[in-house]
Write an enzyme that holds these catalytic residues in place. Structure first.
Site, short mmCIF file in Angstrom:
data_model
loop_
_atom_site.label_atom_id
_atom_site.label_comp_id
_atom_site.label_asym_id
_atom_site.label_seq_id
_atom_site.Cartn_x
_atom_site.Cartn_y
_atom_site.Cartn_z
N ALA A 1 0.81 -1.14 0.08
CA ALA A 1 0.04 -0.02 -0.07
C ALA A 1 0.92 1.36 -0.04
O ALA A 1 2.09 1.26 0.26
CB ALA A 1 -0.80 -0.03 1.21
N GLY B 1 0.75 -4.93 1.02
CA GLY B 1 -0.56 -4.99 0.09
C GLY B 1 -0.20 -5.79 -1.16
O GLY B 1 -1.43 -6.21 -1.62
N1 CO8 Z 1 4.66 3.02 -0.78
C1 CO8 Z 1 5.00 4.32 -1.15
N2 CO8 Z 1 6.10 4.43 -1.73
C2 CO8 Z 1 7.03 3.16 -2.20
C3 CO8 Z 1 6.66 1.82 -1.58
C4 CO8 Z 1 5.39 1.94 -0.78
N3 CO8 Z 1 5.00 0.92 -0.29
N4 CO8 Z 1 7.61 1.11 -1.87
C5 CO8 Z 1 8.45 1.66 -2.51
N5 CO8 Z 1 8.20 3.04 -2.79
C6 CO8 Z 1 8.89 3.84 -3.43
C7 CO8 Z 1 10.05 4.55 -2.60
O1 CO8 Z 1 9.69 5.46 -1.65
C8 CO8 Z 1 10.97 5.21 -3.96
O2 CO8 Z 1 10.37 6.33 -4.04
P1 CO8 Z 1 11.38 7.60 -4.50
O3 CO8 Z 1 12.29 7.10 -5.67
O4 CO8 Z 1 10.52 8.73 -4.90
O5 CO8 Z 1 12.03 7.72 -3.26
C9 CO8 Z 1 10.51 4.07 -4.99
O6 CO8 Z 1 9.48 3.55 -4.59
C10 CO8 Z 1 11.68 2.92 -5.18
O7 CO8 Z 1 11.85 2.31 -3.95
P2 CO8 Z 1 13.38 2.35 -3.22
O8 CO8 Z 1 14.20 3.21 -3.39
O9 CO8 Z 1 12.98 2.01 -1.73
O10 CO8 Z 1 13.88 0.93 -3.91
P3 CO8 Z 1 14.79 -0.01 -3.14
O11 CO8 Z 1 15.25 -1.37 -4.34
O12 CO8 Z 1 15.96 0.51 -2.52
O13 CO8 Z 1 13.84 -0.89 -2.11
C11 CO8 Z 1 11.94 -2.24 -1.32
C12 CO8 Z 1 12.76 -1.76 -2.52
C13 CO8 Z 1 12.90 -3.12 -0.38
C14 CO8 Z 1 10.80 -2.94 -1.72
C15 CO8 Z 1 11.50 -0.88 -0.41
O14 CO8 Z 1 11.18 0.08 -1.41
C16 CO8 Z 1 10.57 -0.97 0.51
O15 CO8 Z 1 10.82 -1.54 1.59
N6 CO8 Z 1 9.19 -0.52 0.36
C17 CO8 Z 1 8.18 -0.92 1.32
C18 CO8 Z 1 7.81 -2.19 1.42
C19 CO8 Z 1 6.81 -2.18 2.62
O16 CO8 Z 1 6.92 -1.76 3.56
N7 CO8 Z 1 5.34 -2.73 2.17
C20 CO8 Z 1 4.35 -2.66 2.81
C21 CO8 Z 1 3.48 -1.21 2.82
S1 CO8 Z 1 2.14 -1.09 4.14
C22 CO8 Z 1 1.06 -2.22 3.29
O17 CO8 Z 1 1.40 -2.70 2.23
C23 CO8 Z 1 -0.05 -2.41 4.23
C24 CO8 Z 1 -1.24 -2.96 3.44
C25 CO8 Z 1 -2.40 -3.18 4.03
C26 CO8 Z 1 -2.44 -2.09 5.02
C27 CO8 Z 1 -3.73 -2.15 5.85
C28 CO8 Z 1 -3.52 -1.14 6.80
C29 CO8 Z 1 -5.05 -0.70 7.59
#
Ligand code: CO8
Length: 260
Positions: free
Chosen positions: A68, A111
């Site tokens: 998400a 998500g």
């Molecule tokens: N949300 C928003 N932006 C994201 C997300 C995300 N989930 N994942 C990646 N991005 C963005 C980064 O911020 C980055 O943006 P920018 O270039 O503008 O800074 C771009 O995508 C590329 O990402 P990275 O630079 O971080 O790429 P890496 O190769 O270094 O890392 C990862 C890749 C490991 C996948 C890393 O991006 C990461 O850890 N992402 C988040 C993963 C995560 O925590 N997902 C769970 C999110 S919470 C969720 O899904 C809850 C669902 C249900 C919620 C219910 C609530 C009630």
């Protein structure tokens, strides 16, 4: 209809297969509210289109979806999240009548993993990684992760993944029954389309009732599920396709499905 965050198309080699590509590559396909709105609209439109028999959902090579959209949630409070209730809408994907296949390459996290699990089958590229890393950002899965992962992997492993945020490799996910198969990254999409095309060639009402019955197994005790299955089975005997399928077998010729 114009979409900003997804690409909607039909599989060229078999237009009975509808496809949606998540298309926010710069954010690893983070599932924002507008993206999910578009996705649900597109899938429901395919579901209602009599020319479509099966659907494929995919991202790009680097990410199916990395979760998400954290930026949308970071400042929200509980009441805001409760009123937004955005994840209830996701269940509309589980309620689709036609089969939906996820083709997963790269990250399927949070998500993104939950979205893949909402699909009926998953074809994974050998680069796929599945995980529920919400614990690392101070929350927990909220769109089905604790429930669907536990039903598929069992309590111990689901608990470990949810509490540590560890990712599963594609091979591990395959061994554990989370995905149907793992294929090289170059052909994962092709493989998903081939599976969708095979399903699209089957009698559509039987496909629909059989999908319904398999899903019932996840939410009902055995006796009720068996009763449900039997009723769907009997119901198929009022379709023209049942007569055609059985006659074609007896006459040793391929069946011509009418979807009736
Ligand atoms: N949300 C928003 N932006 C994201 C997300 C995300 N989930 N994942 C990646 N991005 C963005 C980064 O911020 C980055 O943006 P920018 O270039 O503008 O800074 C771009 O995508 C590329 O990402 P990275 O630079 O971080 O790429 P890496 O190769 O270094 O890392 C990862 C890749 C490991 C996948 C890393 O991006 C990461 O850890 N992402 C988040 C993963 C995560 O925590 N997902 C769970 C999110 S919470 C969720 O899904 C809850 C669902 C249900 C919620 C219910 C609530 C009630």
């Amino acid at each position: 209809m114009d979409f900003q965050y997804i690409r909607v198309y039909r599989y060229e080699a078999d237009p009975r297969v509808g496809a949606v590509q998540l298309n926010r590559p710069d954010k690893l396909n983070a599932l924002s509210l507008p993206l999910m709105e578009e996705l649900i609209t597109a899938l429901e439109a395919f579901d209602a289109d009599p020319d479509i028999r099966c659907m494929v959902l995919h991202g790009n090579e680097r990410a199916f979806a990395a979760g998400a959209d954290i930026d949308e949630m970071a400042q929200a409070d509980s009441v805001e999240m409760l009123l937004r209730d955005q994840f209830r809408k996701w269940e509309r994907i589980a309620a689709l009548k036609k089969p939906l296949i996820a083709a997963v390459s790269g990250y399927a996290l949070g998500g993104g993993c939950e979205l893949a699990m909402l699909c009926d089958m998953i074809i994974a590229s050998d680069t796929a990684q599945f995980g529920q890393p919400e614990i690392n950002i101070g929350v927990m899965p909220g769109a089905g992760g604790t429930q669907r992962l536990t039903r598929t992997l069992g309590k111990a492993l689901a608990m470990e993944l949810v509490l540590t945020g560890r990712f599963l490799s594609a091979q591990e996910a395959y061994r554990l029954g989370l995905v149907n198969r793992v294929v090289p990254a170059e052909i994962y999409l092709q493989e998903a389309f081939a599976l969708a095309s095979t399903i699209a060639s089957k009698p559509p009402i039987a496909v629909r009732l059989a999908k319904e019955a398999v899903l019932k197994a996840l939410s009902t005790p055995l006796e009720i599920g068996l009763e449900f299955e039997r009723k769907n089975f009997y119901l198929l005997f009022s379709t023209a396709d049942q007569k055609e399928g059985m006659q074609a077998f007896q006459q040793k010729r391929p069946p011509q499905w009418r979807g009736r």
